[in-house]
Write a protein that holds these residues in place. Sequence first.
Motif, PDB file in Angstrom:
ATOM      1  N   SER A  70       0.806  -1.216   0.000  1.00 38.30           N
ATOM      2  CA  SER A  70       0.000   0.000   0.000  1.00 38.30           C
ATOM      3  C   SER A  70       0.836   1.261   0.000  1.00 38.30           C
ATOM      4  CB  SER A  70      -0.922  -0.007   1.232  1.00 38.30           C
ATOM      5  OG  SER A  70      -0.149  -0.119   2.423  1.00 38.30           O
ATOM      6  N   THR A  71       2.132   1.171   0.278  1.00 40.13           N
ATOM      7  CA  THR A  71       3.001   2.341   0.304  1.00 40.13           C
ATOM      8  C   THR A  71       4.278   2.057  -0.477  1.00 40.13           C
ATOM      9  OG1 THR A  71       4.130   1.648   2.339  1.00 40.13           O
ATOM     10  CG2 THR A  71       2.115   2.980   2.583  1.00 40.13           C
ATOM     11  N   PRO A  72       4.956   3.085  -1.000  1.00 37.78           N
ATOM     12  CA  PRO A  72       6.226   2.859  -1.711  1.00 37.78           C
ATOM     13  C   PRO A  72       7.279   2.210  -0.828  1.00 37.78           C
ATOM     14  CG  PRO A  72       5.365   5.057  -2.149  1.00 37.78           C
ATOM     15  CD  PRO A  72       4.513   4.480  -1.063  1.00 37.78           C
ATOM     16  N   GLU A  73       7.299   2.544   0.472  1.00 34.09           N
ATOM     17  CA  GLU A  73       8.286   1.946   1.366  1.00 34.09           C
ATOM     18  C   GLU A  73       8.069   0.446   1.481  1.00 34.09           C
ATOM     19  OE1 GLU A  73       6.436   4.510   2.007  1.00 34.09           O
ATOM     20  OE2 GLU A  73       7.871   6.195   2.085  1.00 34.09           O
ATOM     21  N   ALA A 123       9.178  -1.242  -1.773  1.00 33.54           N
ATOM     22  CA  ALA A 123      10.632  -1.323  -1.864  1.00 33.54           C
ATOM     23  C   ALA A 123      11.166  -2.445  -0.983  1.00 33.54           C
ATOM     24  CB  ALA A 123      11.262   0.017  -1.467  1.00 33.54           C
ATOM     25  N   ALA A 124      10.594  -2.595   0.212  1.00 35.19           N
ATOM     26  CA  ALA A 124      11.029  -3.666   1.107  1.00 35.19           C
ATOM     27  C   ALA A 124      10.728  -5.033   0.517  1.00 35.19           C
ATOM     28  CB  ALA A 124      10.359  -3.506   2.474  1.00 35.19           C
ATOM     29  N   LEU A 125       9.543  -5.205  -0.099  1.00 35.97           N
ATOM     30  CA  LEU A 125       9.181  -6.479  -0.718  1.00 35.97           C
ATOM     31  C   LEU A 125      10.072  -6.782  -1.923  1.00 35.97           C
ATOM     32  CD1 LEU A 125       5.278  -6.319  -0.554  1.00 35.97           C
ATOM     33  CD2 LEU A 125       6.803  -7.634   0.897  1.00 35.97           C
ATOM     34  N   ALA A 163      -2.072 -10.314   4.471  1.00 36.45           N
ATOM     35  CA  ALA A 163      -2.803  -9.663   5.563  1.00 36.45           C
ATOM     36  C   ALA A 163      -4.075  -8.998   5.072  1.00 36.45           C
ATOM     37  CB  ALA A 163      -1.908  -8.645   6.253  1.00 36.45           C
ATOM     38  N   ASP A 164      -4.000  -8.354   3.918  1.00 31.72           N
ATOM     39  CA  ASP A 164      -5.186  -7.669   3.392  1.00 31.72           C
ATOM     40  C   ASP A 164      -6.298  -8.667   3.058  1.00 31.72           C
ATOM     41  OD1 ASP A 164      -3.928  -5.314   3.687  1.00 31.72           O
ATOM     42  OD2 ASP A 164      -3.247  -5.175   1.595  1.00 31.72           O
ATOM     43  N   ALA A 165      -5.921  -9.821   2.499  1.00 29.89           N
ATOM     44  CA  ALA A 165      -6.941 -10.823   2.158  1.00 29.89           C
ATOM     45  C   ALA A 165      -7.599 -11.385   3.420  1.00 29.89           C
ATOM     46  CB  ALA A 165      -6.306 -11.946   1.349  1.00 29.89           C
ATOM     47  N   ASP A 166      -6.795 -11.625   4.496  1.00 33.27           N
ATOM     48  CA  ASP A 166      -7.375 -12.124   5.749  1.00 33.27           C
ATOM     49  C   ASP A 166      -8.322 -11.113   6.365  1.00 33.27           C
ATOM     50  OD1 ASP A 166      -5.947 -14.385   5.396  1.00 33.27           O
ATOM     51  OD2 ASP A 166      -4.308 -13.842   6.739  1.00 33.27           O
ATOM     52  N   VAL A 185       7.645  -2.816   8.023  1.00 35.98           N
ATOM     53  CA  VAL A 185       8.691  -2.649   7.013  1.00 35.98           C
ATOM     54  C   VAL A 185      10.067  -2.832   7.638  1.00 35.98           C
ATOM     55  CG1 VAL A 185       9.739  -1.015   5.402  1.00 35.98           C
ATOM     56  CG2 VAL A 185       7.264  -1.146   5.591  1.00 35.98           C
ATOM     57  N   ALA A 186      10.227  -2.364   8.871  1.00 37.89           N
ATOM     58  CA  ALA A 186      11.517  -2.499   9.552  1.00 37.89           C
ATOM     59  C   ALA A 186      11.867  -3.971   9.780  1.00 37.89           C
ATOM     60  CB  ALA A 186      11.482  -1.749  10.887  1.00 37.89           C
TER      61      ALA A 186
END
Length: 439
Positions: A73-76, A79-81, A127-130, A239-240
């Motif tokens: 949902s976010t650029p951060e 990028a992490a994925l 998580a979004d699907a759950d 993300v961390a």
Amino acid sequence: MGKHSQRHFAASLPGRSFKRRSPFAVAAALAAVAISTTAGAASLVTSSGTSEAASTASASAPAVASVAGATASTPEEQAALDAASTELVRAEFLAGEGASTLTPDHLAQITTTRDQLRQLVSAATTADADQASTTEAEQASSVDAATSTTLDAAGADDTLDGRDTFRASRAGAEGREALTTADTTAAATDETPSEAALADAAAGETAATPAAEESTGTPAEAPAAAAGTPTTAQVVPSVAEIDAATTALRGLLDATAVAVAVEPAPPTAEEIAAQQAAERAALEQQQAAERAAMAQQLAAWAASTAGYANGTIPANLLCAPSFAPGELVRCDAAYQLEQLNKAYVAAFGTNITVTSSYRSYASQVAVKAQKGFLAAAPGTSNHGMAQALDLGGGISSFGSAQYSWMRANAPAYGWENPEWARQGGSKPEAWHWEYGVTY
């Protein structure tokens, strides 16, 4: 039979003190039980099936498939994925083809760290699907509760209607024995319930209510169960956490002697078109900058001889074209003559022939003496300003292919056969060409 004995007889029969339900009330109650039971069973089957399917999919999915096409949902988060996906690919390669070059301890560390990172990425992407599934289950429970409540209310109304129907059937049934005066009195008395009868009925209904709720299931229990402690699948890694696991895996992979290169996917058609457009824009910008710089240079060359009288320009301020060494003209005129000659060579295969260029004042005097009328008065010729040339070859003849080509193309480079020198002019000279002169 007296009132007391009649009340005792009624109390000894289970259910006699309850209000008799009509067939419609019974059908409504049974429908409510069936709907509640079916909804509960469907919920259990769905929840169980979903959990089992999710568990099976997680166990059977390929090693890197969990991050393929992962969105955030976010650029951060994205990028992490993406970073995690790259390291997981490297880890899969080393754990497979490069395993022979690793020590058992190092391979175990890579495998453990890889699995931890894979679980974090999988939890983040599902998580979004759950959450969407949980919301849908809560909405279904709310609909079941509302349906059960409506059916119960309808059953209560039918109970009251059934009592009136029963009384009417007693009064008008054919073949029924006539009631005695005592029985009529007792029945009338029984129609007006006493405090004891009301207490017995209340106790019976209170006892029946938990049983009914136990058999049909209270709708309020579903939200309570749904609002329990969050499961592990609902805990979304940050993300961390993903970055930390990615960094740890990258460190283990970088410490190996096996080089793993992840080749990027080929560009899409849109990316190719965008790259080509960017290259064209960069080229056009570069060419525009070069034209602007050359325009400044040409202006500087033109101004370099402005302070000198006709026939007095120093030779070191003038330039000779490469294909005609020794023939001097103003440097901006020489540059444009070079560009014109390239086009001329492409058309005819030979260079432009130059027979005369800059003339000092003394040279103008000599030419005037030699040519007479055809030569300009000394100090007035554009040859003395280093802006005129006499050309040979086919250009020196009116009507030739070379002359016609020069008339059509030379003006684009600043060179022109002046009107007075054209065929039919005051002094026709097909060979005389001037640069940057206003007529």
